[in-house]
Design an enzyme around this catalytic site. Sequence first.
Site, short mmCIF file in Angstrom:
data_model
loop_
_atom_site.label_atom_id
_atom_site.label_comp_id
_atom_site.label_asym_id
_atom_site.label_seq_id
_atom_site.Cartn_x
_atom_site.Cartn_y
_atom_site.Cartn_z
N HIS A 246 0.81 -1.22 0.00
CA HIS A 246 0.00 0.00 0.00
C HIS A 246 0.85 1.27 0.00
O HIS A 246 1.92 1.33 0.57
CB HIS A 246 -0.98 0.02 1.19
N ASN A 247 0.31 2.28 -0.70
CA ASN A 247 0.89 3.63 -0.76
C ASN A 247 2.26 3.69 -1.41
O ASN A 247 3.00 4.66 -1.24
CB ASN A 247 0.96 4.26 0.64
#
Length: 351
Positions: A246-247
């Site tokens: 994620h991210n």
Amino acid sequence: MKVREIQAFLEKFFPEVRCSGNAELDIVRPARIEEASVGCVTFIANAKYLRHLSLTHASLVIVAADVDPGPCSEHRAVLQVRDPYTAFVFILEQFQAPRRIADPGVARTAVVGRNVTLGTNVTIGEYAVVGDGCRLGDDVMIAPHVVLMDDVQVGSGSTLYPQVVCYNGVRLGARVTIHSGTVIGPDGFGFAPQADGSYIKIPQTGIVEIGDDVEIGANTTIDRATMGSTVVEQGAKIDNLVQVAHNCRIGSNTVIASQAGISGSVSIGKGCMIGGQAGFAGHLSVADRTHIAAKAGISKSVTTPGQAMRGYPAQPMRTELRQEALIRNLGSMKARIDELEKELKSVTRNK
């Protein structure tokens, strides 16, 4: 295609294409130089294969502009170009048979939700699912058993192979290719530890954004962001079996080989090359044009552009190679030290 037709085709991409030998030969298929026979086109991009130039039975060989084509009989032709590898890629495209994915149009067994927008010439294969609010651009190809959850956007000219899954809100750019079994936008691995040793799941409220001309291999996973977006920029190429957490942000035209694992909130620059099984600790940044060798472990940020990194933990290539050479010699060094210690003890006793 005849040799002269291939020459004319390559002249669209290269300023000069020189032909030696018989330009009227018929070429029916591409082949590796070791296996090529009459009617085949092959290429030499690496100097170690030049020995095959006089031995191959290929009717046409693509070589670099500075390679001597040697004598060519009536059964052989040689084309000289600046970049034979890329030239052969263009030729492969000409000989590649169209790959059938699904019949044109929306299959009878496909499920298309409410408020879905379909561009022109969209194909949706058997048993595919397109959720509510999805938007598919022109010439999109959705193979059988693909699942697009609600509010997914797919740009024009994109192709999703069987059993690709895109979770809610995923955005794919134009001409994106995603191979079978890949999952885009599942929850990132976010859990808050508690005093009693348990964990509370952190809601993953963000999305995944994939830029134009990205290709993603089979069985790869790209997690949605906790907040904001996980981003793969334009032109990036990701191999099979890669994990992007994620991210993360993957820079434009970066390539990532199989089994690499990228932890959360890592930012990789533009034009990087990531070797197979490389691993990244979280919250790092990697400068543009960084080359990371296979199985390297990136434990801290790489701030200088254009470096080559290797080892675990990864460090500049030259430093790592010197250390590896020392490690390989540890056995002989230890034996020499033992010998010197014996000599020293002998000298000490004699005194």
